[in-house]
Every structure is written in structure tokens, then in C-alpha cells.
Design an enzyme around this catalytic site. Structure first.
Site, PDB file in Angstrom:
ATOM      1  N   CYS A  13       0.822  -1.219   0.000  1.00  0.00           N
ATOM      2  CA  CYS A  13       0.000   0.000   0.000  1.00  0.00           C
ATOM      3  C   CYS A  13       0.856   1.269   0.000  1.00  0.00           C
ATOM      4  CB  CYS A  13      -0.921   0.019   1.215  1.00  0.00           C
ATOM      5  SG  CYS A  13      -2.031  -1.385   1.304  1.00  0.00           S
ATOM      6  N   ALA A  17       1.228   3.636  -4.940  1.00  0.00           N
ATOM      7  CA  ALA A  17       0.164   2.718  -5.366  1.00  0.00           C
ATOM      8  C   ALA A  17      -1.173   3.443  -5.501  1.00  0.00           C
ATOM      9  CB  ALA A  17       0.053   1.545  -4.388  1.00  0.00           C
ATOM     10  N   ARG A  18      -1.313   4.576  -4.825  1.00  0.00           N
ATOM     11  CA  ARG A  18      -2.542   5.362  -4.963  1.00  0.00           C
ATOM     12  C   ARG A  18      -2.643   5.922  -6.379  1.00  0.00           C
ATOM     13  NH1 ARG A  18      -2.480   9.933  -1.096  1.00  0.00           N
ATOM     14  NH2 ARG A  18      -4.617  10.110  -1.867  1.00  0.00           N
ATOM     15  N   SER A  37      -1.982  -6.618   1.511  1.00  0.00           N
ATOM     16  CA  SER A  37      -1.011  -5.964   2.378  1.00  0.00           C
ATOM     17  C   SER A  37      -0.709  -6.947   3.497  1.00  0.00           C
ATOM     18  CB  SER A  37      -1.607  -4.674   2.938  1.00  0.00           C
ATOM     19  OG  SER A  37      -0.832  -4.206   4.024  1.00  0.00           O
ATOM     20  N   ARG A  38       0.349  -6.724   4.236  1.00  0.00           N
ATOM     21  CA  ARG A  38       0.613  -7.610   5.367  1.00  0.00           C
ATOM     22  C   ARG A  38      -0.484  -7.439   6.411  1.00  0.00           C
ATOM     23  NH1 ARG A  38       6.518  -5.622   6.385  1.00  0.00           N
ATOM     24  NH2 ARG A  38       5.366  -3.774   5.726  1.00  0.00           N
ATOM     25  N   HIS A  83      12.132  -6.447  -4.030  1.00  0.00           N
ATOM     26  CA  HIS A  83      11.721  -6.688  -5.425  1.00  0.00           C
ATOM     27  C   HIS A  83      12.015  -8.115  -5.885  1.00  0.00           C
ATOM     28  CE1 HIS A  83      11.326  -2.269  -7.031  1.00  0.00           C
ATOM     29  NE2 HIS A  83      10.558  -2.527  -5.993  1.00  0.00           N
ATOM     30  N   LYS A 101      10.437   1.210  -9.911  1.00  0.00           N
ATOM     31  CA  LYS A 101      11.879   1.423 -10.070  1.00  0.00           C
ATOM     32  C   LYS A 101      12.459   1.928  -8.767  1.00  0.00           C
ATOM     33  CE  LYS A 101      11.920   5.215  -9.859  1.00  0.00           C
ATOM     34  NZ  LYS A 101      11.456   6.072  -8.741  1.00  0.00           N
TER      35      LYS A 101
END
Lengths: 360, 360
Positions: A13, A17-18, A37-38, A83, A101
Site C-alpha cells: 500500500c 500505489a494510490r 497488504s501484510r 523486489h 523502479k
């Protein structure tokens, strides 16, 4: 849900990501299917705050998203140090991969991601949004024009922004165990990409970091720069920083022309973006003024560049799904080259500003 | 001829002297009194071609101009290798001195010129015209503003132009016995000056030339660049070349603001010039656009910058003549600092791109 929409899952999150959630919603060929999400609660809050479709699934783990058969592709905005683990797993689960990135901690690590994508037949693309703006294609047209631009001789790129105290203390981009490349991996990524873009992705033979790198207490780069050298004599410089006012320039100078843009990473406005070009610029006879001023070119777009990125990624995914085409190799290739140059700049800094040959 | 006009002699008929002849004619407090060339015919042709006043004296030698008691000040557009000889002689003849850049072959050589000017009480100024444009003062106001710009962190300057075949073969700026500094002394001079100007003329502690210098067969620089480093962490880069399209940029990035100009050496137009500034530039909440775009500032001027330079120089000369004021020390001081940095960049190139401490 239409069969033609590529169904995205998001793992993590992060703030970025928004923006991507909105981009997926805007892209005509994509939809959000799941977020993990965790913390289930955090995922749920994120989904409501970002207007997810009511049928989107909310998971309390990243694995659950990767295991969901309704997910075609995942967007991974996790810290760089995570990643390799999650990108490789996503590929193994046959999820197409849109990865933020910098793509990895090093090109060597990135190779494990590429291998996983290739052996599982999934599309890879990194999250460099400006590549997908129609302005970028127009600028490239100019740079490729023998008559208007000639041969590129030198290039300068910079991306700086002034991080606030909270960012400099808490953001993942200043944490050695999360985004160890700091400003180089974040802002510098765009500078390096812009230079490679302008040089048709021909790798420089060597780089030398500029002196004066600023590190935080944990050794993460807050500000740095580098010079890049090609076999044919082309030279480029870039500067990236978390410590200066927001600035994002590219200047490409060719034998016959010059290109300037001042908002290359994120355009001033969503629906249009400009750049300026000069060709065979010259003074009047007495050298008191220019005969012709550079011209400004403005390109409009219905969709913001991040939605165009999602659309292009989803188009490739659709083609793989529907027509059994192979993944487009261009995207992982340019990600890898960007990472190779980034690695060389980092090595130059670590070796006291030595000249470092760029790997391949 | 009014007593209040400063009477200029010009020694040499260089192309740039045409622009300066017009500037002297335009400046309200200056007039052209004499021109000398090694060829009387050439001097005569130059005077007619450039609308000299009919009473202007035409000489077949430089000495004759320096010996003329009606000459208050001389403008010296000779090749750099001749500067020391003729500038020192002019000072000894009590002529105030407007000298083309680069001012000398080295700062050490320039010191002989400064000494001659000081011991003879004559004003020195170099021919860096853009310093005198009102835009330059306005840009400096911005750079000095704590609120709008903050502290300078990084700077990039470039000045390139595409010399034609004739220039690359015959111009004095590509001849080792005339202007041995080539593009560094010509275009690079302006880049270095702009960087010093932006840093309040605080000398960098060290410089490193960028690799990829292009030399002609005689060893004269056609293209080069350098990075400059200050004690406080400021970093600057510049690029200068005879081999690329005409481009002249300054980009100054501070903690709070950013300055851009794209025609800093010679403005696009004679009567107005622009620059752009951004302060506390930021994105919108979703990082999809900028909250505020940089603003463009346009400054108008009645006189072109070269006439403003002549006017300022003549004003200082008048003050010395009429009020027995001492010469203004600012101008030789900044010429010397520019030359010191130029010397260090040259040394770095000659020593294989070593880091070179800047002298004092």
C-alpha cells in the site's frame, strides 16, 4: 467484468500505489481485482480510500494476491530490497509484472527477475511513467531527425526535489535496508533513463560519479551526480537530489539542434506537456540577437501518462493471453540497461569517484 | 565633441569590434575617437563600414592609438596571446582598458595586466557583456533571495555553437598561437563566469574536467566540460563546444528555488530578455502534476547589453577623470577569478582529468 480487461492485483500500500490505482481505473483495458497488504485492515482502508471497485478482493498477505487465479498482472510498489523475492514469485505464479523502479538492488539481481519472467512467459515492465507520454515520442522524433537535430553530442539531465524532515527521517528511500540507492535509485533512475532514451539505449562505455555526493548517517545517497562517456565521444551529465527545489530538466544538444524539457518526469499538467526545440540556431550578423528563437511544442493527451503506461502494459498482456504472443522484450531490456548504469555510478561513488566501465 | 563623452580608441579590426563600435556609438557617454590596425587601409575600411564619426582618426598601427592624447580608453579585441603585451602598454600610456575575454593566457599573465592598470590608475573591465544586462541583476536578485531561492546547491551552464568549416580552419579561436584556450576560452569563459556569478564569486576549491575533450590537430580545445566543487558541498558542471548547435543555458538549483535561462550570453532579442523561476515547487497530492508552474520574467532594456557595458565602463572612467576616484576593483577581480578557474580546468585536461585545486 469484461473478458477484455486485464485484471490487476497490487501488493503493498505504498503512496505511489494510490497514483497507480487511479491509473488502472483510468486505463480502458485494465481493472483492479485485488490488493494485498501484510495487514488486512490496511489493505481494506487503502481500497476504500482509493475507490476500488466493490468486487475487488482484499487480502492480508502478498501471497494471496499472487495465488488468486482472477489476477492477471501484479503491480509491485514494494521497497527495492523486496523486489527480487516478490517479483520472482509473481512470475512463477504466472502473473505479468509491473514493477516499480529501481527494479532491483543490482543488475545481477535483476537478472533473476528477468529469468523468472522469461521462463514463465510473463510480461515485464518497470514503472517509468514518462516513457509513455505522447510528448516523449514527439521528443524522440525530434532527436531522431537528421535534419532538425543531427547527432547527439551532449546531454544533461537533472531531477531534484526538496524532501521534508519526515521524508528524510522515515521514507523508505532513505533506509539502507529498504531502498539502499536513495536519491540515485529514485530521482537518478529517471535521469539515467532519459540519457539512455536519448542515446537509443546504447550503453555508455564508462561512467564517473561527480564528487560531492551527500549521504545520510546510514550511508544512503541523498544527492549525487555523474558523467557518462560513450565510445563515439558523446558525453552526458546528470544530477539528482532529495535536497534541492523540485527541478526536472533534460537538455539534449546535437550537431544541428537542441531539445529542452523542464518537467520530463511528471508534466506540469496532466492533459498537456511541452518541450522546446531549436534547429541550426544562429545569431544575426552583428551577433547581437538570435535570428530565430527555439519553438515550443505542446502535446495534449486524454489520459495521464501513468494510465497510458498501464494501458500499454495491459495491451501487451492481452496480446499474450489472447494471441499467445511472446512478451515484449524491449521493456526488461531498457530496465536492465538503466540498472547497469546505476550500478556503475554507485560503484564509482564507492570507489572514490573512479572511472567505472559499464557492465553488460 | 562634448567634454563628458569618454573617447574610445579601438586596436584591431576583429569581427567582435564591429559589435563594440556600434555599442560605443549607442552608449550615451562614449564616442569613438580612433581606430588602429596594422594596415591603414584595413582600419579605414573598418571605419567606413561601421559608421565611425567623420572626425575619428584612422591609424596604421596600434601604438599610434595608444599615443593619441585624445584617446581616454581603448577597446582591445586582439587574440588572447597578444593581450598581455598590448594591455600593459595601453595601461602604461594611461588608457583605460576594455579587454576582450579570455583576458590572458593564464592568471599569472593576467596579473601583469592588473599591475599595470593599478600602477597607472586606469580602469579595467573585460568584455563579458551579459553581466551588464538588467536581466542579469534581476536573476541575481532571485538567487540572493533566502525566501524564493534559499542556498544554491547545484548549477549547470552550457554554451555551445556549431562553427562552420571556415571557422574550424581559420578562426583565431582554433589557432594555438592566437587563442590557445579554444572553446574553453571562448564559450567556456561564459560558463565559468556564470557559475562564479551565481556563487557570489566564491572560488571553487577544486575542479575536474569531464572526460571526452575534443581537440583539433593543433591541440586546441573544440569541446570540453568540467565539474566544480566548493567547500560547502555546492557542485557545478559546465559544457562548452564549437561542435554543437547554438545553446546557452544556466540552471541554478537552490534549496527553495530554481532558475532557468536559455539565452544568458546573448539574449534572443535586443530589447528584452526572459528567465524563469520556481519557488518551493511541488506536486499535487497524487503526484500527477505540479501545483504551480515556474513563472517567466521578462525584462526590457532600451540599450543592448553591449552598450550598457560600454556605458558602465565609461561611467567609471568619467568618475576617475572628473572626480579623481580610484578604479573600480570589482571588474579585474572577477576577470581574474574566471581566469583562475579556466586555468584549473585546462590543467585538469592536460593532466588526464585529474582533480586540480583552484589557485588564488
Amino acid at each position: 467484468m469484461s473478458e477484455t480487461l486485464v485484471r490487476f492485483g497490487i501488493i503493498g500500500c505504498a503512496e505511489i500505489a494510490r497514483k497507480l490505482s487511479r491509473a488502472i481505473a483510468l486505463a480502458p483495458n485494465a481493472t483492479i481485482t485485488a490488493i494485498g497488504s501484510r495487514s488486512l485492515e490496511k489493505a481494506s482502508r487503502f481500497a476504500s480510500a482509493n475507490n476500488f471497485p466493490p468486487e475487488a478482493k482484499i487480502y492480508g498477505s502478498y501471497e494471496a494476491v499472487l495465488d488468486d487465479p482472477d489476477v492477471d498482472a501484479v503491480y509491485v510498489p514494494l521497497p527495492t530490497s523486496l523486489h527480487a523475492r516478490w517479483a520472482v514469485l509473481a512470475a512463477q505464479k504466472k502473473k505479468h509484472l509491473l514493477l516499480e523502479k529501481p527494479v532491483a538492488l543490482s543488475a545481477t539481481e535483476f537478472d533473476t527477475i528477468i529469468e523468472a519472467c522469461e521462463s514463465n512467459g510473463v510480461q515485464f515492465m518497470d514503472g517509468t511513467m514518462w516513457m509513455h507520454h505522447p510528448r516523449t515520442a514527439k521528443m524522440k522524433e525530434f532527436l531522431s531527425d537528421e535534419q532538425r537535430f543531427g547527432q547527439l553530442k551532449s546531454m544533461h539531465s537533472c531531477f531534484t526535489f526538496c524532501a521534508d524532515a519526515d521524508f528524510l527521517k522515515n521514507d523508505i528511500r532513505v533506509k539502507p535496508d529498504l531502498d539502499v540507492h536513495g536519491a540515485l535509485g529514485d530521482a537518478g533512475w529517471y535521469c539515467i533513463r532519459s540519457i539512455l532514451w536519448a542515446t537509443d539505449y546504447k550503453l555508455p562505455k564508462a561512467v564517473m560519479a561527480l564528487q560531492g555526493t551527500v549521504l545520510n548517517e546510514a550511508g544512503v545517497i541523498l544527492s549525487c551526480g555523474a558523467s557518462l562517456y560513450w565510445e563515439d565521444g558523446k558525453v552526458a551529465t546528470f544530477h539528482c537530489s532529495f535536497l534541492s527545489n523540485l527541478t526536472m530538466d533534460i537538455t539534449s544538444i546535437g550537431t544541428k539542434g537542441t531539445l529542452h524539457a523542464h518537467d520530463f518526469v511528471i508534466p506540469y499538467q496532466e492533459k498537456e506537456a511541452s518541450f522546446s526545440t531549436g534547429t541550426e540556431s544562429a545569431f544575426d550578423e552583428l551577433v547581437t540577437k538570435w535570428i530565430q528563437q527555439p519553438s515550443k511544442h505542446t502535446i495534449t493527451t486524454d489520459l495521464p501518462q501513468e494510465a497510458l503506461m498501464v494501458r500499454e502494459f495491459a495491451r501487451l498482456v492481452e496480446a499474450i493471453k489472447a494471441k499467445e504472443l511472446k512478451p515484449e522484450n524491449k521493456w526488461p531490456t531498457i530496465s536492465r540497461k538503466t540498472q547497469l548504469v546505476l550500478d556503475a555510478v554507485k560503484a564509482s561513488i564507492e570507489r572514490g569517484y573512479e572511472r567505472v566501465e559499464v557492465g553488460n
